[in-house]
Design an enzyme around this catalytic site. Structure first.
Site, PDB file in Angstrom:
ATOM      1  CG  ASN A  28      -2.276   0.578   0.911  1.00 10.83           C
ATOM      2  OD1 ASN A  28      -2.398   1.509   0.121  1.00 10.83           O
ATOM      3  ND2 ASN A  28      -3.299   0.029   1.524  1.00 10.83           N
ATOM      4  CG  ASP A  80      -4.238   1.913   4.470  1.00 15.25           C
ATOM      5  OD1 ASP A  80      -3.949   1.317   3.416  1.00 15.25           O
ATOM      6  OD2 ASP A  80      -5.367   1.847   4.978  1.00 15.25           O
TER       7      ASP A  80
END
Length: 175
Positions: A28, A80
């Site tokens: 990610n 993330d």
């Protein structure tokens, strides 16, 4: 997540998919430096939840020379979704720690600043607005599925005015 990293980070070019980076666990946070010469991506590794850095060949779309850029501090969650601002700072949504956070990492990988979010699950950051200085932050509603207290704001999009400018996403010659 248990076991060795078994995934692969792939590259897509002109209808062809080719393996690019092996040994990936949870990829990610892909973002690029202002000049395009550095690629970042986050992952989970045996050494922890990390952001990795690569030299990036803009002409070929090839990352090389993987190295550790930053590791999440204790209590922080999972790195993330991410974006890079025009000064080369890497902004990262960091869900599922003791709090949900957004962190900004300096070009040398040090944690420059962070702020808590009113949700446990911030998932992505992106710059926008009239002068590209608004940081938009998406969030998720997964808390209940993880046995955590549900936030009434989970799933909302937040906007934070910053003192820096982001960069518009561009298509590379290889996209």
């Amino acid at each position: 997540i248990d076991g060795p990293p078994e995934g692969t980070f792939f590259r897509y070019e002109a209808g062809k998919v080719t393996p690019g980076i092996p040994g990936v666990m949870v990829p990610n946070g892909t973002a690029f430096s202002p000049d395009g010469s550095t690629m970042y991506r986050s992952d989970w590794r045996a050494e922890g939840k990390v952001v990795l850095q690569y030299d990036y060949d803009v002409a070929t779309g090839t990352p090389a020379n993987e190295r550790l850029f930053a590791a999440m501090p204790d209590g922080f969650g999972i790195p993330d979704g991410a974006a890079v601002d025009s000064d080369g700072f890497y902004w990262n949504a960091i869900p599922y720690g003791d709090k949900g956070r957004v962190g900004r990492f300096a070009p040398d990988g040090s944690l420059d600043l962070h702020f808590d979010m009113p949700v446990l699950g911030p998932t992505m950051v992106a710059f926008g607005g009239k002068d590209m200085s608004t940081l938009f932050i998406t969030s998720c509603r997964l808390e209940a599925n993880m046995g955590l207290p549900m936030s009434t704001l989970g799933g909302d999009i937040f906007a934070v005015e910053t003192q820096v400018r982001g960069m518009a996403e561009t298509l590379s010659a290889n996209a």
